[in-house]
Write a protein that holds these residues in place. Structure first.
Motif, PDB file in Angstrom:
ATOM      1  N   GLY A 123      46.620 -17.029  21.742  1.00 42.87           N
ATOM      2  CA  GLY A 123      45.760 -16.463  22.757  1.00 42.87           C
ATOM      3  C   GLY A 123      44.270 -17.016  22.569  1.00 42.87           C
ATOM      4  O   GLY A 123      43.811 -17.172  21.543  1.00 42.87           O
ATOM      5  N   PRO A 124      43.716 -17.107  23.705  1.00 41.38           N
ATOM      6  CA  PRO A 124      42.349 -17.414  23.706  1.00 41.38           C
ATOM      7  C   PRO A 124      41.296 -16.608  23.035  1.00 41.38           C
ATOM      8  O   PRO A 124      41.492 -15.247  23.133  1.00 41.38           O
ATOM      9  N   PRO A 125      40.242 -17.228  22.783  1.00 43.16           N
ATOM     10  CA  PRO A 125      39.143 -16.172  22.339  1.00 43.16           C
ATOM     11  C   PRO A 125      38.574 -15.705  23.396  1.00 43.16           C
ATOM     12  O   PRO A 125      38.203 -16.281  24.400  1.00 43.16           O
ATOM     13  N   LEU A 126      38.226 -14.275  23.474  1.00 45.90           N
ATOM     14  CA  LEU A 126      37.459 -13.681  24.449  1.00 45.90           C
ATOM     15  C   LEU A 126      36.088 -13.795  24.186  1.00 45.90           C
ATOM     16  O   LEU A 126      35.188 -13.415  25.137  1.00 45.90           O
ATOM     17  N   VAL A 127      35.553 -14.155  23.107  1.00 47.47           N
ATOM     18  CA  VAL A 127      34.129 -14.400  22.766  1.00 47.47           C
ATOM     19  C   VAL A 127      33.914 -15.833  22.949  1.00 47.47           C
ATOM     20  O   VAL A 127      34.010 -16.767  22.149  1.00 47.47           O
ATOM     21  N   HIS A 128      33.585 -16.214  24.192  1.00 47.99           N
ATOM     22  CA  HIS A 128      33.830 -17.473  24.843  1.00 47.99           C
ATOM     23  C   HIS A 128      33.228 -17.356  26.148  1.00 47.99           C
ATOM     24  O   HIS A 128      33.097 -16.444  27.126  1.00 47.99           O
ATOM     25  N   ARG A 129      32.141 -18.367  26.626  1.00 50.43           N
ATOM     26  CA  ARG A 129      31.684 -18.364  27.924  1.00 50.43           C
ATOM     27  C   ARG A 129      32.281 -18.131  29.210  1.00 50.43           C
ATOM     28  O   ARG A 129      31.758 -17.917  30.014  1.00 50.43           O
ATOM     29  N   ILE A 130      33.472 -18.536  28.954  1.00 49.13           N
ATOM     30  CA  ILE A 130      34.602 -18.529  30.099  1.00 49.13           C
ATOM     31  C   ILE A 130      34.552 -17.182  30.562  1.00 49.13           C
ATOM     32  O   ILE A 130      35.030 -16.609  31.537  1.00 49.13           O
ATOM     33  N   TYR A 131      34.548 -16.192  29.326  1.00 48.54           N
ATOM     34  CA  TYR A 131      34.804 -14.616  29.803  1.00 48.54           C
ATOM     35  C   TYR A 131      33.571 -14.042  29.827  1.00 48.54           C
ATOM     36  O   TYR A 131      33.400 -12.667  29.970  1.00 48.54           O
ATOM     37  N   GLU A 132      32.418 -14.622  30.137  1.00 50.97           N
ATOM     38  CA  GLU A 132      31.155 -13.985  30.236  1.00 50.97           C
ATOM     39  C   GLU A 132      31.191 -13.029  31.485  1.00 50.97           C
ATOM     40  O   GLU A 132      31.905 -13.547  32.541  1.00 50.97           O
ATOM     41  N   PRO A 133      30.393 -12.206  31.589  1.00 52.73           N
ATOM     42  CA  PRO A 133      30.508 -11.143  32.682  1.00 52.73           C
ATOM     43  C   PRO A 133      30.282 -11.621  33.997  1.00 52.73           C
ATOM     44  O   PRO A 133      31.060 -11.077  34.883  1.00 52.73           O
ATOM     45  N   SER A 134      29.622 -12.668  34.159  1.00 53.97           N
ATOM     46  CA  SER A 134      29.275 -13.546  35.717  1.00 53.97           C
ATOM     47  C   SER A 134      30.715 -14.248  35.935  1.00 53.97           C
ATOM     48  O   SER A 134      30.771 -14.429  37.104  1.00 53.97           O
ATOM     49  N   HIS A 135      31.417 -14.537  34.998  1.00 56.69           N
ATOM     50  CA  HIS A 135      32.553 -15.323  35.424  1.00 56.69           C
ATOM     51  C   HIS A 135      33.812 -14.329  35.542  1.00 56.69           C
ATOM     52  O   HIS A 135      34.773 -14.601  36.203  1.00 56.69           O
ATOM     53  N   HIS A 136      34.121 -13.587  34.411  1.00 48.57           N
ATOM     54  CA  HIS A 136      35.188 -12.578  34.442  1.00 48.57           C
ATOM     55  C   HIS A 136      34.541 -11.194  34.191  1.00 48.57           C
ATOM     56  O   HIS A 136      33.992 -10.779  33.169  1.00 48.57           O
ATOM     57  N   ALA A 137      34.273 -10.544  35.228  1.00 42.23           N
ATOM     58  CA  ALA A 137      33.779  -9.116  35.389  1.00 42.23           C
ATOM     59  C   ALA A 137      34.632  -8.180  34.620  1.00 42.23           C
ATOM     60  O   ALA A 137      35.899  -8.632  34.386  1.00 42.23           O
ATOM     61  N   ASP A 138      34.273  -7.050  34.524  1.00 40.69           N
ATOM     62  CA  ASP A 138      35.054  -6.102  33.707  1.00 40.69           C
ATOM     63  C   ASP A 138      36.296  -5.774  34.487  1.00 40.69           C
ATOM     64  O   ASP A 138      37.340  -5.590  34.095  1.00 40.69           O
ATOM     65  N   ALA A 139      36.197  -5.778  35.743  1.00 35.91           N
ATOM     66  CA  ALA A 139      37.552  -5.627  36.651  1.00 35.91           C
ATOM     67  C   ALA A 139      38.656  -6.552  36.270  1.00 35.91           C
ATOM     68  O   ALA A 139      39.739  -6.490  36.404  1.00 35.91           O
ATOM     69  N   SER A 140      38.248  -7.939  35.892  1.00 36.66           N
ATOM     70  CA  SER A 140      39.215  -8.900  35.470  1.00 36.66           C
ATOM     71  C   SER A 140      40.186  -8.535  34.269  1.00 36.66           C
ATOM     72  O   SER A 140      41.411  -8.706  34.129  1.00 36.66           O
ATOM     73  N   PHE A 141      39.412  -7.858  33.266  1.00 33.42           N
ATOM     74  CA  PHE A 141      40.046  -7.345  32.236  1.00 33.42           C
ATOM     75  C   PHE A 141      41.132  -6.026  32.542  1.00 33.42           C
ATOM     76  O   PHE A 141      42.220  -6.102  32.081  1.00 33.42           O
ATOM     77  N   PHE A 142      40.752  -5.111  33.376  1.00 34.54           N
ATOM     78  CA  PHE A 142      41.476  -4.222  33.843  1.00 34.54           C
ATOM     79  C   PHE A 142      42.847  -4.693  34.498  1.00 34.54           C
ATOM     80  O   PHE A 142      44.011  -4.493  34.365  1.00 34.54           O
ATOM     81  N   LEU A 143      42.384  -5.753  35.532  1.00 36.98           N
ATOM     82  CA  LEU A 143      43.343  -6.312  36.315  1.00 36.98           C
ATOM     83  C   LEU A 143      44.630  -7.199  35.065  1.00 36.98           C
ATOM     84  O   LEU A 143      46.011  -7.111  35.153  1.00 36.98           O
ATOM     85  N   ALA A 144      43.887  -7.860  34.312  1.00 40.89           N
ATOM     86  CA  ALA A 144      44.965  -8.556  33.281  1.00 40.89           C
ATOM     87  C   ALA A 144      45.746  -7.750  32.393  1.00 40.89           C
ATOM     88  O   ALA A 144      46.845  -7.961  32.476  1.00 40.89           O
ATOM     89  N   VAL A 145      45.308  -6.543  31.982  1.00 43.50           N
ATOM     90  CA  VAL A 145      46.181  -5.552  31.362  1.00 43.50           C
ATOM     91  C   VAL A 145      47.136  -5.078  32.139  1.00 43.50           C
ATOM     92  O   VAL A 145      48.148  -4.771  31.989  1.00 43.50           O
ATOM     93  N   GLN A 146      47.000  -4.497  33.549  1.00 44.19           N
ATOM     94  CA  GLN A 146      47.725  -4.147  34.568  1.00 44.19           C
ATOM     95  C   GLN A 146      48.677  -5.056  34.909  1.00 44.19           C
ATOM     96  O   GLN A 146      50.108  -4.708  35.111  1.00 44.19           O
ATOM     97  N   ASN A 147      48.314  -6.306  35.411  1.00 43.98           N
ATOM     98  CA  ASN A 147      49.243  -6.959  35.726  1.00 43.98           C
ATOM     99  C   ASN A 147      49.793  -8.450  35.084  1.00 43.98           C
ATOM    100  O   ASN A 147      50.370  -9.184  35.521  1.00 43.98           O
ATOM    101  N   GLY A 148      48.920  -8.524  33.924  1.00 49.19           N
ATOM    102  CA  GLY A 148      49.155  -9.731  33.177  1.00 49.19           C
ATOM    103  C   GLY A 148      48.312 -10.918  33.984  1.00 49.19           C
ATOM    104  O   GLY A 148      47.818 -10.572  34.805  1.00 49.19           O
TER     105      GLY A 148
END
Length: 144
Positions: free
Chosen positions: A80-105
Protein backbone atom coordinates in the motif's frame (compact mmCIF):
# COMPACT_ATOMS: atom_id res chain seq x y z
CA UNK A 1 -9.38 8.61 27.99
CA UNK A 2 -9.31 5.88 30.59
CA UNK A 3 -7.39 2.65 30.26
CA UNK A 4 -10.69 0.76 30.23
CA UNK A 5 -11.96 2.87 27.31
CA UNK A 6 -8.69 2.41 25.42
CA UNK A 7 -8.77 -1.35 25.91
CA UNK A 8 -12.38 -1.49 24.77
CA UNK A 9 -11.54 0.48 21.61
CA UNK A 10 -8.55 -1.73 20.81
CA UNK A 11 -10.71 -4.83 21.30
CA UNK A 12 -13.45 -3.47 19.02
CA UNK A 13 -10.91 -2.57 16.34
CA UNK A 14 -9.21 -5.96 16.60
CA UNK A 15 -12.55 -7.74 16.17
CA UNK A 16 -13.41 -5.49 13.22
CA UNK A 17 -10.03 -6.16 11.65
CA UNK A 18 -10.39 -9.90 12.14
CA UNK A 19 -13.86 -9.79 10.59
CA UNK A 20 -12.49 -7.87 7.61
CA UNK A 21 -9.60 -10.26 6.99
CA UNK A 22 -11.70 -13.39 7.37
CA UNK A 23 -14.24 -12.17 4.78
CA UNK A 24 -11.64 -11.60 2.07
CA UNK A 25 -11.23 -14.05 -0.76
CA UNK A 26 -8.07 -16.18 -0.96
CA UNK A 27 -6.74 -13.89 -3.71
CA UNK A 28 -7.01 -11.00 -1.26
CA UNK A 29 -5.05 -12.65 1.54
CA UNK A 30 -3.92 -10.25 4.24
CA UNK A 31 -0.36 -9.00 4.06
CA UNK A 32 2.15 -10.60 6.40
CA UNK A 33 2.66 -8.88 9.74
CA UNK A 34 4.87 -5.82 9.79
CA UNK A 35 8.46 -6.82 10.45
CA UNK A 36 10.48 -4.89 12.98
CA UNK A 37 12.63 -2.39 11.12
CA UNK A 38 10.75 -3.04 7.86
CA UNK A 39 11.69 -0.53 5.20
CA UNK A 40 9.04 2.07 4.48
CA UNK A 41 8.39 3.90 1.23
CA UNK A 42 8.83 7.39 2.67
CA UNK A 43 10.49 8.80 5.76
CA UNK A 44 7.92 10.22 8.16
CA UNK A 45 8.59 12.72 10.90
CA UNK A 46 6.22 11.81 13.74
CA UNK A 47 5.04 14.76 15.86
CA UNK A 48 5.90 14.68 19.57
CA UNK A 49 2.19 14.96 20.40
CA UNK A 50 -1.09 14.28 18.67
CA UNK A 51 -4.50 15.76 19.41
CA UNK A 52 -6.85 13.47 21.38
CA UNK A 53 -8.80 12.68 18.20
CA UNK A 54 -5.62 11.84 16.28
CA UNK A 55 -4.46 9.57 19.13
CA UNK A 56 -7.71 7.62 18.70
CA UNK A 57 -7.16 7.63 14.97
CA UNK A 58 -3.64 6.28 15.42
CA UNK A 59 -4.99 3.28 17.33
CA UNK A 60 -7.58 2.61 14.63
CA UNK A 61 -5.00 3.14 11.87
CA UNK A 62 -2.56 0.72 13.53
CA UNK A 63 -5.30 -1.90 13.92
CA UNK A 64 -6.80 -1.65 10.42
CA UNK A 65 -4.72 0.40 7.99
CA UNK A 66 -1.05 -0.11 8.90
CA UNK A 67 -0.98 -3.65 7.51
CA UNK A 68 -1.00 -2.12 4.02
CA UNK A 69 -0.21 1.57 4.49
CA UNK A 70 2.66 0.93 6.93
CA UNK A 71 3.52 2.32 10.33
CA UNK A 72 2.86 6.06 10.55
CA UNK A 73 1.26 5.92 7.07
CA UNK A 74 4.72 5.65 5.49
CA UNK A 75 3.62 3.04 2.95
CA UNK A 76 4.53 -0.61 2.66
CA UNK A 77 6.42 -1.94 -0.34
CA UNK A 78 4.20 -4.29 -2.32
CA UNK A 79 1.09 -3.63 -0.21
CA UNK A 80 0.00 0.00 0.00
CA UNK A 81 1.04 3.57 -0.69
CA UNK A 82 2.22 6.10 1.85
CA UNK A 83 -0.52 8.47 2.94
CA UNK A 84 2.12 10.95 4.09
CA UNK A 85 2.72 12.00 0.50
CA UNK A 86 1.81 15.08 -1.51
CA UNK A 87 -0.65 13.02 -3.58
CA UNK A 88 -2.85 12.80 -0.48
CA UNK A 89 -2.63 16.47 0.48
CA UNK A 90 -6.05 17.91 1.34
CA UNK A 91 -6.27 19.94 -1.88
CA UNK A 92 -5.92 16.76 -3.98
CA UNK A 93 -7.58 14.15 -1.75
CA UNK A 94 -10.08 15.88 0.52
CA UNK A 95 -11.29 14.16 3.66
CA UNK A 96 -14.33 12.92 1.74
CA UNK A 97 -12.06 10.80 -0.44
CA UNK A 98 -10.90 8.89 2.65
CA UNK A 99 -14.52 8.20 3.64
CA UNK A 100 -15.29 6.99 0.11
CA UNK A 101 -12.16 4.81 0.02
CA UNK A 102 -13.14 3.08 3.24
CA UNK A 103 -16.76 2.63 2.15
CA UNK A 104 -16.27 1.68 -1.50
CA UNK A 105 -12.64 0.69 -1.92
CA UNK A 106 -10.39 2.30 -4.50
CA UNK A 107 -9.36 1.25 -7.98
CA UNK A 108 -5.60 1.56 -8.41
CA UNK A 109 -4.77 4.82 -10.16
CA UNK A 110 -1.80 6.61 -8.53
CA UNK A 111 0.25 3.62 -7.45
CA UNK A 112 1.02 0.06 -8.63
CA UNK A 113 -0.33 -1.67 -5.50
CA UNK A 114 -3.58 -2.98 -6.93
CA UNK A 115 -7.07 -2.12 -5.81
CA UNK A 116 -7.97 -1.35 -2.21
CA UNK A 117 -11.04 -3.28 -1.03
CA UNK A 118 -13.73 -1.60 1.08
CA UNK A 119 -12.91 -1.63 4.78
CA UNK A 120 -15.86 -3.03 6.69
CA UNK A 121 -16.27 -2.51 10.41
CA UNK A 122 -15.13 1.12 10.63
CA UNK A 123 -17.63 3.71 11.78
CA UNK A 124 -17.75 7.27 10.51
CA UNK A 125 -16.21 8.32 13.85
CA UNK A 126 -13.36 5.82 13.35
CA UNK A 127 -12.62 7.20 9.88
CA UNK A 128 -12.84 10.78 11.14
CA UNK A 129 -10.23 9.95 13.79
CA UNK A 130 -8.01 8.17 11.25
CA UNK A 131 -8.18 11.22 8.99
CA UNK A 132 -7.19 13.46 11.91
CA UNK A 133 -4.16 11.21 12.53
CA UNK A 134 -3.11 11.19 8.87
CA UNK A 135 -3.60 14.95 8.50
CA UNK A 136 -1.50 15.65 11.60
CA UNK A 137 1.25 13.41 10.23
CA UNK A 138 1.02 15.21 6.90
CA UNK A 139 1.27 18.67 8.50
CA UNK A 140 4.31 17.56 10.53
CA UNK A 141 5.90 16.61 7.20
CA UNK A 142 5.09 19.83 5.35
CA UNK A 143 2.02 18.53 3.51
CA UNK A 144 -0.91 20.92 3.94
Amino acid sequence: MTLKTSLALVTVLAVAGAAFWTTRSPSEAPPPPLAEGEETLVDVLVPAEFSPQARMGRMAFDAICAACHGQNAAGRAGYGPPLVHRIYEPSHHADASFFLAVQNGVRAHHWPFGNMPPQDGLTRADVTAIIAYVRELQRANGIE
